[in-house]
Design a protein around this motif. Structure first.
Motif, PDB file in Angstrom:
ATOM      1  N   VAL A  52       2.714   6.322 -11.013  1.00 42.88           N
ATOM      2  CA  VAL A  52       2.546   8.063 -10.880  1.00 42.88           C
ATOM      3  C   VAL A  52       1.485   8.275  -9.655  1.00 42.88           C
ATOM      4  O   VAL A  52       0.354   7.764  -9.642  1.00 42.88           O
ATOM      5  N   ALA A  53       2.001   8.996  -8.623  1.00 44.65           N
ATOM      6  CA  ALA A  53       1.269   9.491  -7.562  1.00 44.65           C
ATOM      7  C   ALA A  53       1.404  11.006  -7.174  1.00 44.65           C
ATOM      8  O   ALA A  53       2.567  11.628  -7.439  1.00 44.65           O
ATOM      9  N   ALA A  54       0.541  11.367  -6.177  1.00 43.98           N
ATOM     10  CA  ALA A  54       0.540  12.746  -5.631  1.00 43.98           C
ATOM     11  C   ALA A  54       0.342  12.794  -4.426  1.00 43.98           C
ATOM     12  O   ALA A  54      -0.415  11.889  -3.652  1.00 43.98           O
ATOM     13  N   LEU A  55       1.052  13.492  -3.489  1.00 48.67           N
ATOM     14  CA  LEU A  55       1.037  13.506  -2.011  1.00 48.67           C
ATOM     15  C   LEU A  55      -0.285  14.576  -1.768  1.00 48.67           C
ATOM     16  O   LEU A  55      -0.646  15.336  -2.570  1.00 48.67           O
ATOM     17  N   PRO A  56      -0.749  14.599  -0.590  1.00 49.70           N
ATOM     18  CA  PRO A  56      -1.516  15.561  -0.142  1.00 49.70           C
ATOM     19  C   PRO A  56      -1.014  16.821  -0.399  1.00 49.70           C
ATOM     20  O   PRO A  56       0.008  17.181  -0.255  1.00 49.70           O
ATOM     21  N   GLY A  57      -2.102  17.713  -1.014  1.00 51.06           N
ATOM     22  CA  GLY A  57      -1.608  19.224  -1.462  1.00 51.06           C
ATOM     23  C   GLY A  57      -0.958  19.279  -2.735  1.00 51.06           C
ATOM     24  O   GLY A  57      -1.095  20.809  -3.278  1.00 51.06           O
ATOM     25  N   GLN A  58      -0.821  18.231  -3.496  1.00 50.69           N
ATOM     26  CA  GLN A  58      -0.302  18.338  -4.811  1.00 50.69           C
ATOM     27  C   GLN A  58      -1.167  18.108  -5.850  1.00 50.69           C
ATOM     28  O   GLN A  58      -2.337  17.154  -5.422  1.00 50.69           O
ATOM     29  N   ALA A  59      -1.362  18.792  -6.744  1.00 48.04           N
ATOM     30  CA  ALA A  59      -2.315  18.624  -8.034  1.00 48.04           C
ATOM     31  C   ALA A  59      -2.312  17.436  -8.519  1.00 48.04           C
ATOM     32  O   ALA A  59      -1.100  17.169  -9.034  1.00 48.04           O
ATOM     33  N   VAL A  60      -3.262  16.639  -8.752  1.00 50.49           N
ATOM     34  CA  VAL A  60      -3.445  15.632  -9.540  1.00 50.49           C
ATOM     35  C   VAL A  60      -2.699  15.668 -10.825  1.00 50.49           C
ATOM     36  O   VAL A  60      -2.291  14.647 -11.545  1.00 50.49           O
ATOM     37  N   THR A  71       0.723  -1.168   0.034  1.00 48.40           N
ATOM     38  CA  THR A  71       0.024  -0.038   0.123  1.00 48.40           C
ATOM     39  C   THR A  71       0.812   1.190   0.015  1.00 48.40           C
ATOM     40  O   THR A  71       1.999   1.334   0.538  1.00 48.40           O
ATOM     41  N   LEU A  72       0.148   2.207  -0.465  1.00 48.73           N
ATOM     42  CA  LEU A  72       0.799   3.765  -0.291  1.00 48.73           C
ATOM     43  C   LEU A  72       0.188   4.679   0.764  1.00 48.73           C
ATOM     44  O   LEU A  72      -0.704   5.457   0.107  1.00 48.73           O
ATOM     45  N   PRO A  73       0.423   4.557   1.799  1.00 46.69           N
ATOM     46  CA  PRO A  73      -0.378   5.404   2.769  1.00 46.69           C
ATOM     47  C   PRO A  73      -0.560   6.718   2.913  1.00 46.69           C
ATOM     48  O   PRO A  73      -1.174   7.520   3.218  1.00 46.69           O
ATOM     49  N   THR A  74       0.665   7.345   2.193  1.00 46.54           N
ATOM     50  CA  THR A  74       1.095   8.717   2.395  1.00 46.54           C
ATOM     51  C   THR A  74       0.579   9.566   1.152  1.00 46.54           C
ATOM     52  O   THR A  74       0.433  10.685   1.048  1.00 46.54           O
ATOM     53  N   PHE A  75      -0.130   8.746   0.063  1.00 45.28           N
ATOM     54  CA  PHE A  75      -0.438   9.385  -1.148  1.00 45.28           C
ATOM     55  C   PHE A  75      -1.954   9.751  -1.019  1.00 45.28           C
ATOM     56  O   PHE A  75      -2.670   8.721  -0.652  1.00 45.28           O
ATOM     57  N   GLN A  76      -2.324  10.821  -1.883  1.00 49.44           N
ATOM     58  CA  GLN A  76      -3.544  11.011  -1.833  1.00 49.44           C
ATOM     59  C   GLN A  76      -4.253  10.381  -3.276  1.00 49.44           C
ATOM     60  O   GLN A  76      -5.527  10.068  -3.443  1.00 49.44           O
ATOM     61  N   ALA A  77      -3.449  10.274  -4.257  1.00 45.52           N
ATOM     62  CA  ALA A  77      -3.901   9.551  -5.678  1.00 45.52           C
ATOM     63  C   ALA A  77      -2.581   8.991  -6.372  1.00 45.52           C
ATOM     64  O   ALA A  77      -1.363   9.290  -6.064  1.00 45.52           O
ATOM     65  N   ALA A  78      -3.178   7.915  -7.089  1.00 42.68           N
ATOM     66  CA  ALA A  78      -2.119   7.099  -7.795  1.00 42.68           C
ATOM     67  C   ALA A  78      -3.094   6.983  -9.060  1.00 42.68           C
ATOM     68  O   ALA A  78      -4.112   6.337  -9.091  1.00 42.68           O
ATOM     69  N   THR A  79      -2.328   7.260 -10.287  1.00 43.74           N
ATOM     70  CA  THR A  79      -3.165   7.193 -11.439  1.00 43.74           C
ATOM     71  C   THR A  79      -2.690   6.304 -12.549  1.00 43.74           C
ATOM     72  O   THR A  79      -3.478   5.765 -13.507  1.00 43.74           O
ATOM     73  N   ALA A  80      -1.332   5.660 -12.522  1.00 43.39           N
ATOM     74  CA  ALA A  80      -0.678   4.927 -13.593  1.00 43.39           C
ATOM     75  C   ALA A  80       0.195   4.288 -13.180  1.00 43.39           C
ATOM     76  O   ALA A  80       0.841   4.400 -11.884  1.00 43.39           O
ATOM     77  N   ALA A  81       0.425   3.039 -13.789  1.00 45.14           N
ATOM     78  CA  ALA A  81       1.628   2.271 -13.085  1.00 45.14           C
ATOM     79  C   ALA A  81       2.227   1.535 -14.437  1.00 45.14           C
ATOM     80  O   ALA A  81       1.520   1.116 -15.524  1.00 45.14           O
ATOM     81  N   ALA A  82       3.437   1.195 -14.690  1.00 46.35           N
ATOM     82  CA  ALA A  82       4.055   0.628 -15.485  1.00 46.35           C
ATOM     83  C   ALA A  82       5.540  -0.418 -14.830  1.00 46.35           C
ATOM     84  O   ALA A  82       6.181  -0.061 -14.299  1.00 46.35           O
ATOM     85  N   VAL A  83       5.099  -1.872 -15.035  1.00 48.27           N
ATOM     86  CA  VAL A  83       5.772  -2.646 -14.573  1.00 48.27           C
ATOM     87  C   VAL A  83       7.372  -2.762 -15.467  1.00 48.27           C
ATOM     88  O   VAL A  83       7.479  -2.593 -16.627  1.00 48.27           O
ATOM     89  N   ALA A  84       8.500  -2.685 -14.667  1.00 49.21           N
ATOM     90  CA  ALA A  84       9.739  -2.748 -15.331  1.00 49.21           C
ATOM     91  C   ALA A  84       9.979  -4.159 -16.078  1.00 49.21           C
ATOM     92  O   ALA A  84       9.286  -5.142 -15.837  1.00 49.21           O
ATOM     93  N   PRO A  85      10.658  -4.126 -16.867  1.00 50.87           N
ATOM     94  CA  PRO A  85      10.926  -5.325 -17.997  1.00 50.87           C
ATOM     95  C   PRO A  85      11.498  -6.369 -17.270  1.00 50.87           C
ATOM     96  O   PRO A  85      11.206  -7.602 -17.533  1.00 50.87           O
ATOM     97  N   ASP A  86      12.219  -6.294 -16.129  1.00 47.12           N
ATOM     98  CA  ASP A  86      12.689  -7.411 -15.398  1.00 47.12           C
ATOM     99  C   ASP A  86      11.606  -7.945 -14.390  1.00 47.12           C
ATOM    100  O   ASP A  86      11.930  -8.843 -13.588  1.00 47.12           O
ATOM    101  N   GLY A  87      10.619  -7.051 -14.286  1.00 43.16           N
ATOM    102  CA  GLY A  87       9.551  -7.773 -13.095  1.00 43.16           C
ATOM    103  C   GLY A  87       9.678  -7.462 -11.757  1.00 43.16           C
ATOM    104  O   GLY A  87       9.018  -7.756 -10.734  1.00 43.16           O
ATOM    105  N   ASN A  88      11.020  -6.536 -11.488  1.00 47.96           N
ATOM    106  CA  ASN A  88      11.315  -6.557 -10.122  1.00 47.96           C
ATOM    107  C   ASN A  88      10.931  -5.214  -9.580  1.00 47.96           C
ATOM    108  O   ASN A  88      10.880  -5.177  -8.310  1.00 47.96           O
ATOM    109  N   SER A  89      10.270  -4.500 -10.426  1.00 40.90           N
ATOM    110  CA  SER A  89      10.105  -3.021  -9.788  1.00 40.90           C
ATOM    111  C   SER A  89       8.905  -2.412 -10.505  1.00 40.90           C
ATOM    112  O   SER A  89       8.479  -3.031 -11.659  1.00 40.90           O
ATOM    113  N   ILE A  90       8.272  -1.273 -10.386  1.00 38.65           N
ATOM    114  CA  ILE A  90       7.134  -0.764 -10.881  1.00 38.65           C
ATOM    115  C   ILE A  90       7.088   0.637 -10.620  1.00 38.65           C
ATOM    116  O   ILE A  90       7.384   1.284  -9.845  1.00 38.65           O
ATOM    117  N   ALA A  91       7.060   1.441 -11.945  1.00 40.40           N
ATOM    118  CA  ALA A  91       6.911   2.579 -11.815  1.00 40.40           C
ATOM    119  C   ALA A  91       5.570   3.319 -11.633  1.00 40.40           C
ATOM    120  O   ALA A  91       4.414   2.571 -12.374  1.00 40.40           O
TER     121      ALA A  91
END
Length: 683
Positions: free
Chosen positions: A443-451, A421-441
Motif C-alpha cells: 500500500v503506497a501513495a505518490l507525491p500529492g496523494q493523501a496517505v 526501493t520505491l523511489p517515486t513514493f512518498q509513503a508506504a504503510t502496509a505489505a502482504a506477501v503472496a502465498p507463493d512468496g514470489n510477489s508482495i502487495a
C-alpha cells in the motif's frame, strides 16, 4: 522438630516405600508376558500417584514397563457392552454402547501420559523425557512397530468440513526429540522405509522426516503410505493418514507430498462413503482438504475433480436419510471454491447452469455503484509515475537513504537485507506477501496523494524488477491460493472488498467493514465492524455465506475499542488484533489480543499498553510468535517488535535497519523470513 512434622515425613516415606513395592510387583509381571488391561491400569495408577508425590523416576519407570509390549490387547474384565453387542436382545440403538475395557484403556493412556508429561518437565531433563516417550512409542518387545497413542478426534457436526487439531504421544515424542537434540537418533532407530511397516510407524517416520527437513525421506515415506492406502485399509487408518497430512501441510512447505497423501485418502474414503455412508463422516473434511491441497500444489484438474466428488458425497443422518440441507451446503462450498479461483467454466460443469448462474451473480458487482462495475477498468496511476529499484542496481544504502525500502529479515541469522526501493513514493504503510512468496502487495501513495484516502495497492515482484497498480485500496490480504485479495477502500463505496489478483471482479463484502484478513484455510475473512462508536469484530464465512460477530460487543465492556490490524494463526483457529484502551484522559494505548475464532469465543490479552502508533500485526507460521510495529520511548517512531508467548514482554526485533521507521511486517510462506517496509525518519 515437632511431632506433626515427623508424622508428615514418615507418611511420605511410607507412601514412597508402598509405591516402590507396588511398582516392583506390577513390573515383574509385565516382564514375563504382555500385560492385561487391568495390569496396565494398575501400573498407570502407580505412575500417577508417584508423580503426585514427586517421584518422577518411579512414575516414568511404571509407564515404560507397563507399555513395553505396546497397548494391551487382553482384558480379564467382563465386558457387558461387548456381550450386548453380540446378543440378539432388543436395545435402544439411539444410545451409544458403553466403551469396553480395552477402549477405555486406549483413551486413558494418551490422556494420562500427556498430563504426566507436564510434571515430568519440571523434574527431569529433556533427554530422560525423550527416552521415556521413545520407549512408549517404540516399545522394546514390538520393535518393528510404532504406536502414536493419538487423542480421539471428532469432526464438529456444525462444521464438518473443518479438521480437528491432532495430538498424540508420537507428536510429543518428536517435540521432545527436537529439544533434546535427538531427532537424528530417532531417525536412525526408525531405519529406512519398508513395505511391511505399519501405518503408525510409517506416519511416525514421515513426521520425523518433516521435522528434520529430510525431503528425500519424506518423499519415499509419502510414496509408501500412498501405496498402502491404495492396497485398501480400514476407515480409521485412512483418517489417521489424512489428519497427519493436514498437520504437515500446516507446518511445512511439502505441498506435493501433502497433495499426494490427501488425494489417495480422499479417493479411498469417498469409495467407502459410496458403499456405506456413516453419520458425522470425516469424508467431507478429507475430500475438501484434498481438493484444496491439489490447488495449492498447482494441480487444478485434480482439484476440480475432487470438488465434483465432494459435491456427490452422501451423509447418513440419524434415521438413515440424507438431510437436504447438507447437500445444499456442499453445493455452496463447491461454488465458492471454484468461483473464488476464477474457475467459472468448471463451476458450470459441476453445478449445472442454474446453480452456477446464482453464484456468478454473487461474484459480480451489479449491486455496486455504476462507476465500480466489474466490466469497467479500475483507475490506476500511470506506469510512468511508478518506479522500483532492485537491490542489485543500488551502489550502496547511503545513496538511497531517503527512499522507501522493502526489506527481508531472516529469523535464524537475525539479519536484514534490502530487496528493493520505491523511489517515486512518498509513503508506504502496509505489505502482504503472496502465498507463493514470489510477489508482495504494498500500500503506497505518490507525491500529492493523501496517505489516507488516495493510497493504491501495488503488486511488486520480490526481485524488485516489476511493479503494477491494482487501483485504490489499502490493507490487502491474500486468499490462500493467491487468486484473490481482500482489501479496504474509501471510495466509490467504503468498506471491505474482494478482487481478483489482477484487480478485476471487485465485490463489496460489507460497507461497514474495515481492515480485512483472509484466514489461511481460505474459509473466513475477519475485519472490524465500524457501524458502532466503539467498533466490533465480524467474520464472513465464505463457505456458508454468513456473517457473525464472535465477541458480540464484548470489547466495549472491557474498556476496549476500535479493533484493527488482524492476523490469523496458521491453523485458522485464532485471530490476533489490536484494540485501543483509554489511558489517562485522551491518551490511548494499544492492546494486543487473541480471539478463539471457533466455538465459544475466548478473548486473551497477549500484551498491554503498546505505544501508538501500532500497526502491521503478523503471526508467524506454526508458532506463537507475533510481530508488530509500534513506537518506542527512545525513538518515538515505529520499530518491529516480537512477542514470543503470552504473558512475556515483547522484544525489539534484532537486526532490523536502525534509524528508520520499520513497519508493515508480513511473513514469507516458509515462516522463517519476514518482509517489512523501512521508511526514512523525516524531521
Amino acid at each position: 522438630m515437632s511431632f506433626t512434622g515427623q508424622t508428615q515425613i514418615s507418611s511420605r516415606h511410607s507412601v514412597r516405600i508402598l509405591l516402590l513395592i507396588a511398582c516392583a510387583s506390577a513390573s515383574s509381571a509385565a516382564f514375563a508376558a504382555p500385560p492385561t488391561v487391568e495390569q496396565v491400569n494398575q501400573a498407570l495408577d502407580i505412575a500417577e500417584k508417584a508423580a503426585r508425590h514427586g517421584m518422577t523416576d518411579l512414575s516414568q519407570s511404571a509407564v515404560r514397563r507397563s507399555l513395553q509390549f505396546g497397548p494391551p490387547t487382553v482384558s480379564n474384565t467382563r465386558d457387558d457392552g461387548a456381550k450386548l453387542r453380540m446378543s440378539n436382545a432388543r436395545v435402544d440403538t439411539s444410545r451409544e454402547f458403553p466403551p469396553t475395557a480395552l477402549e477405555s484403556n486406549q483413551l486413558r493412556i494418551p490422556r494420562l501420559v500427556m498430563r504426566l508429561l507436564e510434571g515430568w518437565k519440571a523434574e527431569a531433563n529433556s533427554v530422560q523425557i525423550y527416552e521415556t516417550l521413545r520407549s512408549i512409542v517404540l516399545p522394546e518387545h514390538r520393535n518393528q512397530e510404532a504406536f502414536l497413542y493419538s487423542l480421539p478426534v471428532e469432526f464438529d457436526t456444525l462444521q464438518p468440513h473443518r479438521f480437528p487439531v491432532v495430538d498424540s504421544i508420537g507428536h510429543r515424542l518428536i517435540n521432545c526429540a527436537r529439544h533434546a537434540n535427538k531427532l537424528g537418533a530417532l531417525r536412525q532407530q526408525l531405519g529406512s522405509p519398508r513395505d511391511g511397516d505399519t501405518i503408525e510407524r510409517a506416519i511416525l517416520t514421515l513426521l520425523v522426516a518433516d521435522a528434520l527437513g529430510d525431503d528425500d525421506l519424506l518423499r519415499r515415506q509419502t510414496d509408501l503410505l500412498v501405496n498402502s492406502l491404495r492396497a485398501g485399509t480400514d476407515r480409521a487408518s485412512v483418517e489417521l493418514v489424512a489428519l497427519q497430512a493436514v498437520t504437515i501441510g500446516r507446518q511445512s512447505r511439502h505441498r506435493d507430498a501433502v497433495a499426494d497423501l490427501l488425494q489417495r485418502a480422499a479417493t479411498v474414503i469417498a469409495a467407502m462413503n459410496r458403499n456405506e455412508p456413516v453419520a458425522n463422516s470425516s469424508a467431507r473434511a478429507i475430500v475438501l482438504a484434498a481438493a484444496r491441497a491439489q490447488f495449492e500444489a498447482g494441480r487444478r484438474e485434480n482439484g476440480v475433480k475432487l470438488l465434483g466428488e465432494y459435491r456427490k458425497l452422501k451423509v447418513k443422518g440419524r434415521f438413515g436419510v440424507w438431510p437436504s440441507g447438507i447437500e445444499i451446503g456442499q453445493t455452496q462450498i463447491v461454488g465458492h471454491e471454484l468461483f473464488a479461483r476464477g474457475l467459472d467454466a468448471e463451476a458450470r460443469e459441476i453445478l449445472g447452469r442454474e446453480s452456477a448462474e446464482e453464484f456468478e451473480r454473487r461474484y459480480q458487482t451489479t449491486s455496486l455503484p455504476q462507476n465500480a462495475g466489474a466490466s469497467e477498468p479500475e483507475p490506476v496511476s500511470p506506469a510512468s509515475a511508478v518506479k522500483i529499484q532492485p537491490a542489485a542496481d543500488i551502489k550502496d544504502r547511503a545513496s538511497v537513504a531517503g527512499q522507501i525500502w522493502v526489506c527481508q529479515w531472516d529469523s535464524e541469522t537475525e539479519e536484514s537485507k534490502l530487496l528493493f526501493t520505491l523511489p517515486t513514493f512518498q509513503a508506504a504503510t502496509a505489505a502482504a506477501v503472496a502465498p507463493d512468496g514470489n510477489s508482495i502487495a504494498i500500500v503506497a501513495a505518490l507525491p500529492g496523494q493523501a496517505v489516507t484516502s488516495d493510497t493504491e495497492i501495488y503488486v511488486a515482484t520480490m526481485d524488485g524488477r516489476s511493479i503494477r497498480s491494482l487501483g485504490k485500496g489499502t490493507l490487502p490480504s491474500w486468499s490462500p491460493g493467491g487468486g484473490r485479495l481482500a482489501y479496504s477502500r474509501f471510495s466509490p463505496a467504503r468498506g471491505v472488498w474482494i478482487m481478483r489478483a489482477d484487480g478485476t471482479n471487485r465485490q463489496l463484502i460489507d460497507e461497514s467493514g474495515w481492515g480485512a484478513a483472509w484466514s489461511p484455510d481460505g474459509r473466513m475473512i475477519a475485519y472490524a465492524d465500524t457501524s458502532t462508536a466503539t467498533g466490533d469484530i465480524r467474520v464472513f464465512d465464505l463457505a456458508e455465506d454468513t456473517f457473525r460477530s464472535p465477541l458480540n460487543a464484548a470489547l466495549s465492556k472491557l474498556g476496549l475499542s476500535h479493533p484493527q490490524q488482524f492476523a490469523w494463526s496458521s491453523d485458522s483457529t485464532q485471530l490476533a488484533f489490536t484494540a485501543s484502551r483509554k489511558q489517562g484522559g485522551a491518551d490511548e494505548a494499544a492492546t494486543l489480543l487473541s480471539l478463539k475464532a471457533y466455538g465459544k469465543a475466548r478473548l486473551t490479552t497477549l500484551l498491554s499498553e503498546i505505544r501508538q502508533p501500532a500497526s502491521g500485526v503478523a503471526w508467524q507460521r506454526h508458532s506463537e510468535a507475533i510481530v508488530f510495529a509500534s513506537a518506542t520511548p527512545q525513538t518515538k517512531y515505529e520499530q518491529l517488535h516480537m512477542l514470543v508467548a503470552e504473558g512475556e514482554t515483547a522484544a525489539t526485533v534484532p537486526g532490523q535497519f536502525p534509524g528508520r521507521r520499520n513497519l508493515g511486517a508480513s511473513w514469507m510462506p516458509d515462516g522463517k523470513t519476514l518482509i517489512y517496509i523501512s521508511r526514512p525518519v523525516k524531521p
